[in-house]
Scaffold this motif. Structure first.
Motif, PDB file in Angstrom:
ATOM      1  N   ARG A   1       0.819  -1.127  -0.001  1.00 56.72           N
ATOM      2  CA  ARG A   1       0.201   0.101   0.004  1.00 56.72           C
ATOM      3  C   ARG A   1       0.991   1.247  -0.121  1.00 56.72           C
ATOM      4  O   ARG A   1       2.165   1.217   0.602  1.00 56.72           O
ATOM      5  CB  ARG A   1      -0.878   0.115   1.194  1.00 56.72           C
ATOM      6  N   SER A   2       0.348   2.215  -0.655  1.00 59.31           N
ATOM      7  CA  SER A   2       1.183   3.516  -0.704  1.00 59.31           C
ATOM      8  C   SER A   2       0.191   4.714  -0.076  1.00 59.31           C
ATOM      9  O   SER A   2      -0.799   4.294   0.284  1.00 59.31           O
ATOM     10  CB  SER A   2       1.506   3.947  -2.038  1.00 59.31           C
ATOM     11  N   ALA A   3       1.003   5.826  -0.109  1.00 58.67           N
ATOM     12  CA  ALA A   3       0.357   6.885   0.568  1.00 58.67           C
ATOM     13  C   ALA A   3      -0.989   7.371  -0.155  1.00 58.67           C
ATOM     14  O   ALA A   3      -2.161   7.800   0.282  1.00 58.67           O
ATOM     15  CB  ALA A   3       1.273   8.183   0.648  1.00 58.67           C
TER      16      ALA A   3
ATOM     17  N   PRO B   1      -0.775   6.734   5.436  1.00 60.44           N
ATOM     18  CA  PRO B   1       0.468   7.894   5.647  1.00 60.44           C
ATOM     19  C   PRO B   1       1.740   7.223   5.389  1.00 60.44           C
ATOM     20  O   PRO B   1       2.097   6.020   5.915  1.00 60.44           O
ATOM     21  CB  PRO B   1       0.284   8.481   6.948  1.00 60.44           C
ATOM     22  N   LYS B   2       2.820   7.681   5.010  1.00 58.93           N
ATOM     23  CA  LYS B   2       4.054   7.368   4.847  1.00 58.93           C
ATOM     24  C   LYS B   2       4.839   6.853   6.308  1.00 58.93           C
ATOM     25  O   LYS B   2       5.598   6.061   6.401  1.00 58.93           O
ATOM     26  CB  LYS B   2       5.130   8.064   4.070  1.00 58.93           C
ATOM     27  N   GLY B   3       4.345   7.689   7.225  1.00 57.43           N
ATOM     28  CA  GLY B   3       4.938   7.563   8.533  1.00 57.43           C
ATOM     29  C   GLY B   3       4.381   6.457   9.252  1.00 57.43           C
ATOM     30  O   GLY B   3       4.517   6.272  10.513  1.00 57.43           O
TER      31      GLY B   3
END
Length: 52
Positions: free
Chosen positions: A10-12, A17-19
């Motif tokens: 999964r991506s942003a 979220p990336k964090g």
């Protein structure tokens, strides 16, 4: 098959979220440390009462 239904990381863009990975790891590690601390205290308390 549309690319939006493909399996994969999964991506942003997918709403994560990336964090989120490091934050989740920190939360899980913190929960583990609190659980371990509770276990150690509950094992040590009866031994402390017996030594008095």
């Amino acid at each position: 098959m549309p690319s939006s239904l493909a399996f994969g990381p999964r991506s942003a863009a997918a709403g994560v979220p990336k964090g989120a990975g490091p934050a989740l790891a920190a939360a899980v590690l913190g929960f583990f440390v609190m659980t371990l601390d509770t276990l150690i205290v509950n094992v040590a308390l009866p031994a402390g009462r017996l030594s008095r």
